[in-house]
Scaffold this motif. Structure first.
Motif, PDB file in Angstrom:
ATOM      1  N   GLY A 198       0.767  -1.120   0.114  1.00  0.00           N
ATOM      2  CA  GLY A 198      -0.063   0.100  -0.030  1.00  0.00           C
ATOM      3  C   GLY A 198       0.841   1.339  -0.010  1.00  0.00           C
ATOM      4  N   SER A 251       2.779   1.716  -3.515  1.00  0.00           N
ATOM      5  CA  SER A 251       1.764   1.885  -4.454  1.00  0.00           C
ATOM      6  C   SER A 251       1.423   3.398  -4.473  1.00  0.00           C
ATOM      7  CB  SER A 251       0.429   1.069  -4.374  1.00  0.00           C
ATOM      8  OG  SER A 251       0.827  -0.266  -4.646  1.00  0.00           O
ATOM      9  N   PHE A 254      -3.802   3.978 -12.725  1.00  0.00           N
ATOM     10  CA  PHE A 254      -3.426   3.213 -11.576  1.00  0.00           C
ATOM     11  C   PHE A 254      -4.047   3.999 -10.078  1.00  0.00           C
ATOM     12  CE2 PHE A 254      -0.223   1.176 -14.180  1.00  0.00           C
ATOM     13  CZ  PHE A 254      -0.757  -0.030 -14.225  1.00  0.00           C
ATOM     14  N   GLN A 255      -3.845   5.234 -10.475  1.00  0.00           N
ATOM     15  CA  GLN A 255      -4.346   6.129  -9.293  1.00  0.00           C
ATOM     16  C   GLN A 255      -5.832   5.446  -8.546  1.00  0.00           C
ATOM     17  OE1 GLN A 255      -2.750  10.632  -9.594  1.00  0.00           O
ATOM     18  NE2 GLN A 255      -4.608  10.004 -10.849  1.00  0.00           N
ATOM     19  N   PHE A 307      -5.838   1.025  -8.338  1.00  0.00           N
ATOM     20  CA  PHE A 307      -5.273   0.449  -6.944  1.00  0.00           C
ATOM     21  C   PHE A 307      -6.368   0.137  -6.065  1.00  0.00           C
ATOM     22  CE2 PHE A 307      -0.703   1.945  -7.805  1.00  0.00           C
ATOM     23  CZ  PHE A 307      -0.304   0.596  -7.888  1.00  0.00           C
ATOM     24  N   TYR A 357      -4.975  -4.182   0.986  1.00  0.00           N
ATOM     25  CA  TYR A 357      -3.820  -3.200   1.041  1.00  0.00           C
ATOM     26  C   TYR A 357      -4.294  -1.859   0.540  1.00  0.00           C
ATOM     27  CZ  TYR A 357      -3.794  -2.932  -4.357  1.00  0.00           C
ATOM     28  OH  TYR A 357      -4.069  -2.996  -5.717  1.00  0.00           O
ATOM     29  N   PRO A 358      -5.473  -1.849  -0.391  1.00  0.00           N
ATOM     30  CA  PRO A 358      -6.113  -0.308  -0.692  1.00  0.00           C
ATOM     31  C   PRO A 358      -6.273   0.420   0.741  1.00  0.00           C
ATOM     32  CG  PRO A 358      -7.042  -2.147  -2.226  1.00  0.00           C
ATOM     33  CD  PRO A 358      -6.105  -2.848  -0.812  1.00  0.00           C
ATOM     34  N   TYR A 407      -3.222   2.153   1.099  1.00  0.00           N
ATOM     35  CA  TYR A 407      -3.095   2.907   0.004  1.00  0.00           C
ATOM     36  C   TYR A 407      -3.698   4.385  -0.235  1.00  0.00           C
ATOM     37  CZ  TYR A 407      -3.598   4.778  -5.052  1.00  0.00           C
ATOM     38  OH  TYR A 407      -3.744   5.419  -5.880  1.00  0.00           O
ATOM     39  N   ARG A 447      -1.976   7.721   0.426  1.00  0.00           N
ATOM     40  CA  ARG A 447      -2.308   8.658  -0.975  1.00  0.00           C
ATOM     41  C   ARG A 447      -2.808   9.849  -0.542  1.00  0.00           C
ATOM     42  NH1 ARG A 447      -1.391  10.959  -5.632  1.00  0.00           N
ATOM     43  NH2 ARG A 447      -3.249  10.869  -7.050  1.00  0.00           N
ATOM     44  N   CYS A 475       2.835  -2.046 -10.765  1.00  0.00           N
ATOM     45  CA  CYS A 475       1.400  -1.727 -10.499  1.00  0.00           C
ATOM     46  C   CYS A 475       0.570  -2.725 -11.178  1.00  0.00           C
ATOM     47  CB  CYS A 475       1.253  -0.097 -11.064  1.00  0.00           C
ATOM     48  SG  CYS A 475       2.258   1.097 -10.254  1.00  0.00           S
ATOM     49  N   VAL A 495       0.064  -5.883  -9.064  1.00  0.00           N
ATOM     50  CA  VAL A 495      -0.660  -5.594  -7.950  1.00  0.00           C
ATOM     51  C   VAL A 495      -2.078  -5.498  -8.489  1.00  0.00           C
ATOM     52  CG1 VAL A 495      -1.112  -4.146  -6.006  1.00  0.00           C
ATOM     53  CG2 VAL A 495       1.228  -4.638  -6.784  1.00  0.00           C
ATOM     54  N   VAL A 496      -2.595  -4.807  -9.220  1.00  0.00           N
ATOM     55  CA  VAL A 496      -4.077  -4.550  -9.545  1.00  0.00           C
ATOM     56  C   VAL A 496      -4.599  -5.799 -10.101  1.00  0.00           C
ATOM     57  CG1 VAL A 496      -5.679  -3.622 -10.889  1.00  0.00           C
ATOM     58  CG2 VAL A 496      -3.972  -2.225  -9.860  1.00  0.00           C
TER      59      VAL A 496
END
Length: 543
Positions: free
Chosen positions: A70, A73, A88-89, A92, A153-154, A157, A161, A295, A298-299
């Protein structure tokens, strides 16, 4: 003590009722656990050490993995320019649409002996049995940690972020000007500053791990919530389950308190200077492609693999005409219960945010009404069943004495119990969203309305609710999705014969009939996907 007593006396009757109802499951759980305390059968000597050990290892693995993935990313999309960054913004965040138990079922289907990976290995190597080649066993504690981390993990993230977007680019620019490369800047500046956001995200992820029942059972992990579940249902030992549940609550509360105590006098936040926005470093093409590949990987692992597995299985089942009619009543039940839970949470969340927040912005006793989110659904179900069962007994005694008949379990054996659980567990989600919007708006508009002669109802309808509409809609959407994904409390409190999409998936997957569970699982993901995409795009628009 006097200030504590004074704070309580300032609360209205309705506020006290809300606090009592939201705290009642925990109080009932403590009463049941301590009122009939016993260590018979080795409940604490054998089961609790195993549960604490495996739960601790699972939390450790998931915490480390979600923190790394997280944070990394969030740092990549916030600090560098590379191919696909804008995509990816928000991409994720997509794994948040997949409940952990659904991701677990999908990954087991992909990784099992008849799944596509092992089938390909046998086709390439010519092997016939599993003994002829090595393949990791996904049904293990390590497998559970990896699969759950890919979904959770989001949380880290999103938290990191948002933190990066609030920070000034001056510190990073000064570090680069002094000759530090990107990695040294990350470890010397970014990582220490982002600790609060990292802790918040990891804590949310770990709360979801503790709440899970379906995934840990499928992977064979003896987590404390699973032990509570089996102690209650399989062993018919409700007091023992309550004792284990109370132990889990004390553990959760202790961990939260220790973390807050450790950073009580530390200030990690640097005010953002609007003249120095966070700048993006353009990566060279080879490095940029490597970052893009990371990236995308991961997604794909967190979202792509489960969705593709669900989609292919669902299409195959629909094409064969094997879709079970029972899915649609479960779908309707899910929508009705989720809508009811969302409406209750937003209504009460508006009240708690409006009435329990002082004019200076500090929270009063609202934390007592919003503690339920930290309590796993399995544990919450026990705390709800006890008082509702007691009230059902009183109601039936009364109807028998007056009319000579009993009305049955109208509280503990009806959807009321599920709606109560949704409200206790997800009130925090609506309360926090509405409270943040109220603080941002301030009280000037409401004061002006009162000065101009509008009564409180006109102010509510024409000023208060319209200005809070985005937050109210967001809160209702988030709670709606959480209710649809929720499994443990729904599974334990549902009336006989009532199925939701989550319980339907659990029932089919528990007997290894994943194909029948694919369509309702896909419906859950599609419903949850809408707010995940909208939330990701909204956050991405701030970059």
């Amino acid at each position: 003590m006097n200030s504590l007593k004074g704070a309580f006396t300032r609360l209205s009757f309705v506020q006290l009722v809300i606090i009592f109802l939201m705290a009642l499951p925990i109080l009932a759980l403590a009463f049941l656990a301590l009122g009939r305390f016993s260590v018979e059968g080795g409940l604490f000597s054998r089961m609790l050490p195993v549960a604490l050990t495996e739960t601790g290892l699972l939390l450790l693995f998931v915490g480390v993995f979600t923190a790394i993935v997280g944070l990394l990313s969030a740092w990549l999309v916030s600090s560098f320019e590379f191919p696909g960054r804008k995509l990816f913004q928000w991409a994720f965040i997509l794994p948040l649409a997949i409940p952990t138990y659904i991701s677990a079922y999908a990954w087991v289907e992909v990784m099992e002996f008849t799944g596509p990976i092992q089938t390909t290995i046998r086709a390439v190597t010519g092997a016939k049995t599993i003994r002829e080649y090595w393949f990791p066993d996904i049904r293990s504690l390590e497998g559970a940690a990896i699969v759950m981390s890919l979904v959770l993990y989001p949380y880290v993230y999103l938290s990191c972020r948002a933190f990066f977007l609030m920070q000034s680019g001056a510190l990073v620019a000064a570090s680069r000007a002094l000759g530090a490369n990107a990695w040294r800047t990350f470890f010397a500046i970014i990582l220490p500053l982002s600790r609060p956001a990292l802790i918040v995200g990891v804590t949310l992820a770990l709360m979801e791990v503790l709440n899970d029942v379906g995934a840990v059972e499928f992977f064979g992990v003896n987590s404390i919530t699973k032990i509570v579940y089996t102690t209650w249902l399989n062993r018919s030992n409700l007091p023992g389950a309550a004792q284990l549940a109370l132990t889990a609550i004390l553990l959760i509360g202790t961990l939260i308190w220790l973390e807050q105590y450790a950073r009580r006098r530390r200030d990690y936040l640097t005010r953002r200077d609007s003249r120095v926005p966070p700048s993006l470093i353009k990566l060279s093409m080879p490095v940029g492609l490597l970052v893009t590949a990371f990236c995308a990987g991961v997604v794909f692992l967190g979202f792509g693999v489960p969705v593709l597995e669900l989609l292919s299985t669902s299409i195959n089942r629909v094409m064969r005409g094997a879709l079970r009619p029972a899915i649609w009543p479960a779908f309707i039940n899910t929508i009705m219960l989720a809508a009811g839970g969302a409406l209750l949470c937003v209504s009460i969340g508006y009240f708690t945010a409006r009435k329990m927040i002082n004019r200076d912005g500090r929270g009063g006793w609202s934390f007592l009404a919003t503690f339920g989110y930290a309590v796993p659904g399995t544990i919450l179900a026990i705390g709800i069943l006890v008082p509702l069962g007691f009230l059902d007994g009183l109601i039936n005694d009364g109807t028998r004495a007056i009319w000579g008949v009993t009305v049955g379990l109208i509280l503990s054996g009806s959807p009321i119990a599920i709606l109560y659980a949704y409200t206790v567990r997800f009130l925090t989600v609506s309360h926090n969203n509405i409270e943040a919007a109220m603080k941002k708006r301030g009280l000037n508009l409401l004061d002006a309305s009162h000065i101009l002669g509008a009564n409180k109802w006109r102010t509510l309808i024409e000023i208060d609710l319209p200005t809070l509409r985005p937050a109210l809609v967001a809160a209702m959407t988030l709670v709606f999705v959480e209710c649809i994904k929720e499994l443990p409390a729904t599974l334990l409190l549902r009336p006989i014969g009532l199925e939701t999409l989550s319980t339907f998936v659990y029932a089919e997957a528990s007997i290894e009939n994943f194909e029948a569970a694919a369509v309702p699982a896909l419906l859950i993901v599609l419903i949850a996907l809408v707010p995940a995409i909208l939330g990701g795009r909204l956050q991405g628009n701030h970059s």
